[in-house]
Design a protein around this motif. Sequence first.
Motif, PDB file in Angstrom:
ATOM      1  N   PHE A 105      56.154  37.616   8.407  1.00  0.00           N
ATOM      2  CA  PHE A 105      54.782  37.520   8.085  1.00  0.00           C
ATOM      3  C   PHE A 105      54.442  37.156   6.979  1.00  0.00           C
ATOM      4  O   PHE A 105      53.851  36.121   6.322  1.00  0.00           O
ATOM      5  CB  PHE A 105      53.812  38.601   8.812  1.00  0.00           C
ATOM      6  N   VAL A 106      55.101  38.171   5.952  1.00  0.00           N
ATOM      7  CA  VAL A 106      55.100  37.902   4.462  1.00  0.00           C
ATOM      8  C   VAL A 106      56.253  38.342   3.730  1.00  0.00           C
ATOM      9  O   VAL A 106      56.927  39.123   4.147  1.00  0.00           O
ATOM     10  CB  VAL A 106      53.734  38.674   3.950  1.00  0.00           C
ATOM     11  N   GLU A 107      56.446  37.664   2.583  1.00  0.00           N
ATOM     12  CA  GLU A 107      57.917  37.917   2.002  1.00  0.00           C
ATOM     13  C   GLU A 107      57.222  38.292   0.708  1.00  0.00           C
ATOM     14  O   GLU A 107      56.198  38.000   0.176  1.00  0.00           O
ATOM     15  CB  GLU A 107      58.711  36.650   1.700  1.00  0.00           C
ATOM     16  N   VAL A 108      58.226  38.829  -0.394  1.00  0.00           N
ATOM     17  CA  VAL A 108      57.906  39.007  -1.760  1.00  0.00           C
ATOM     18  C   VAL A 108      57.521  37.908  -2.280  1.00  0.00           C
ATOM     19  O   VAL A 108      58.153  36.840  -2.407  1.00  0.00           O
ATOM     20  CB  VAL A 108      59.040  39.770  -2.517  1.00  0.00           C
ATOM     21  N   GLY A 109      56.425  37.766  -3.083  1.00  0.00           N
ATOM     22  CA  GLY A 109      56.038  36.653  -3.832  1.00  0.00           C
ATOM     23  C   GLY A 109      54.776  35.541  -3.123  1.00  0.00           C
ATOM     24  O   GLY A 109      54.132  34.775  -3.578  1.00  0.00           O
ATOM     25  N   ASP A 110      54.771  36.006  -1.947  1.00  0.00           N
ATOM     26  CA  ASP A 110      53.792  35.544  -0.783  1.00  0.00           C
ATOM     27  C   ASP A 110      52.359  35.782  -1.257  1.00  0.00           C
ATOM     28  O   ASP A 110      52.193  36.775  -1.565  1.00  0.00           O
ATOM     29  CB  ASP A 110      53.975  35.480   0.702  1.00  0.00           C
ATOM     30  N   GLU A 111      51.279  34.726  -1.284  1.00  0.00           N
ATOM     31  CA  GLU A 111      49.894  35.121  -1.424  1.00  0.00           C
ATOM     32  C   GLU A 111      49.473  35.666  -0.122  1.00  0.00           C
ATOM     33  O   GLU A 111      49.699  35.267   0.976  1.00  0.00           O
ATOM     34  CB  GLU A 111      49.093  33.761  -1.900  1.00  0.00           C
ATOM     35  N   VAL A 112      48.504  36.551  -0.217  1.00  0.00           N
ATOM     36  CA  VAL A 112      47.845  37.222   0.989  1.00  0.00           C
ATOM     37  C   VAL A 112      46.416  37.164   0.862  1.00  0.00           C
ATOM     38  O   VAL A 112      45.843  37.121  -0.536  1.00  0.00           O
ATOM     39  CB  VAL A 112      48.165  38.744   1.570  1.00  0.00           C
ATOM     40  N   ALA A 113      45.655  37.213   1.739  1.00  0.00           N
ATOM     41  CA  ALA A 113      44.014  36.982   1.722  1.00  0.00           C
ATOM     42  C   ALA A 113      43.557  38.073   2.742  1.00  0.00           C
ATOM     43  O   ALA A 113      44.204  38.385   3.611  1.00  0.00           O
ATOM     44  CB  ALA A 113      43.583  35.799   1.892  1.00  0.00           C
ATOM     45  N   PRO A 114      42.205  38.482   2.596  1.00  0.00           N
ATOM     46  CA  PRO A 114      41.849  39.135   3.665  1.00  0.00           C
ATOM     47  C   PRO A 114      41.823  38.509   5.112  1.00  0.00           C
ATOM     48  O   PRO A 114      41.545  37.496   5.040  1.00  0.00           O
ATOM     49  CB  PRO A 114      40.368  39.430   3.272  1.00  0.00           C
ATOM     50  N   GLY A 115      42.439  39.268   6.096  1.00  0.00           N
ATOM     51  CA  GLY A 115      42.359  38.933   7.418  1.00  0.00           C
ATOM     52  C   GLY A 115      44.028  38.088   7.652  1.00  0.00           C
ATOM     53  O   GLY A 115      44.112  37.787   8.771  1.00  0.00           O
ATOM     54  N   LYS A 116      44.770  38.176   6.742  1.00  0.00           N
ATOM     55  CA  LYS A 116      46.128  37.625   6.907  1.00  0.00           C
ATOM     56  C   LYS A 116      46.983  38.384   7.478  1.00  0.00           C
ATOM     57  O   LYS A 116      47.049  39.532   6.822  1.00  0.00           O
ATOM     58  CB  LYS A 116      46.664  36.874   5.933  1.00  0.00           C
ATOM     59  N   THR A 117      47.809  38.369   8.407  1.00  0.00           N
ATOM     60  CA  THR A 117      48.422  39.483   9.010  1.00  0.00           C
ATOM     61  C   THR A 117      49.774  39.663   8.267  1.00  0.00           C
ATOM     62  O   THR A 117      50.331  38.600   7.843  1.00  0.00           O
ATOM     63  CB  THR A 117      49.147  38.867  10.545  1.00  0.00           C
ATOM     64  N   VAL A 118      49.971  40.664   7.839  1.00  0.00           N
ATOM     65  CA  VAL A 118      51.144  41.180   7.137  1.00  0.00           C
ATOM     66  C   VAL A 118      52.282  41.686   7.878  1.00  0.00           C
ATOM     67  O   VAL A 118      53.280  41.676   7.321  1.00  0.00           O
ATOM     68  CB  VAL A 118      50.810  41.935   5.926  1.00  0.00           C
ATOM     69  N   CYS A 119      52.049  42.384   9.047  1.00  0.00           N
ATOM     70  CA  CYS A 119      53.213  43.045   9.837  1.00  0.00           C
ATOM     71  C   CYS A 119      52.534  43.510  11.346  1.00  0.00           C
ATOM     72  O   CYS A 119      51.208  43.090  11.548  1.00  0.00           O
ATOM     73  CB  CYS A 119      53.545  44.212   9.115  1.00  0.00           C
ATOM     74  N   ILE A 120      53.234  44.071  11.850  1.00  0.00           N
ATOM     75  CA  ILE A 120      52.891  44.364  13.259  1.00  0.00           C
ATOM     76  C   ILE A 120      53.436  46.018  13.250  1.00  0.00           C
ATOM     77  O   ILE A 120      54.457  46.369  12.846  1.00  0.00           O
ATOM     78  CB  ILE A 120      53.610  43.774  14.554  1.00  0.00           C
ATOM     79  N   ILE A 121      52.536  46.774  13.954  1.00  0.00           N
ATOM     80  CA  ILE A 121      52.929  48.334  14.071  1.00  0.00           C
ATOM     81  C   ILE A 121      52.911  48.619  15.646  1.00  0.00           C
ATOM     82  O   ILE A 121      51.731  48.201  16.069  1.00  0.00           O
ATOM     83  CB  ILE A 121      52.050  49.230  13.276  1.00  0.00           C
ATOM     84  N   GLU A 122      53.799  48.746  16.269  1.00  0.00           N
ATOM     85  CA  GLU A 122      53.751  49.374  17.626  1.00  0.00           C
ATOM     86  C   GLU A 122      53.449  50.697  17.901  1.00  0.00           C
ATOM     87  O   GLU A 122      54.345  51.381  17.158  1.00  0.00           O
ATOM     88  CB  GLU A 122      55.269  48.853  18.192  1.00  0.00           C
TER      89      GLU A 122
END
Length: 161
Positions: A105-122
């Motif tokens: 979903f994201v790598e180091v250096g990627d831009e994130v914004a509110p609402g962007k999925t960063v991971c999944i937790i089962e």
Amino acid sequence: MDFKQIQELIKIINKSNIGELSIEEKDFKITIKQKEDAVQTVVAAPAPVYAQAPVAMSAAQPASSAPAASAATTPAAPKADNLITIKSPMIGTFYRKSSPDKPSFVEVGDEVAPGKTVCIIEAMKLFNEIESEVSGKVVKVLVDDASPVEYDQPLFLVEPA
């Protein structure tokens, strides 16, 4: 009360100054407690490691000043104070990808914004998408893929935009 409502309660409590919340309905009871630890204690932990690395390096190699100079200019050291931590809202298994053949979903250096999925937790056979609540650039991923995580465990460090 369903799982989504519980997640929303946790988010609301994390953003507020409420220390503890208990809800009882018929045969259902839930207590949510907010940890006393401040984000600064989590973020401050990596700073001494970065700050000490150049000292150890220059002490180990006093004859050569070039490696010590390049290590002293490490950009992560001065910025450690302003990093924001994205924490786990639940106990479960952390996944960086939606499936093994998909990109993270994201790598180091990627831009994130509110609402962007960063991971999944089962959790309990349910896959919960964890979204960023901040804008910025991912500086560090703190958890290995497919690792168990605890409630409120730091997952990512983000440099605010």
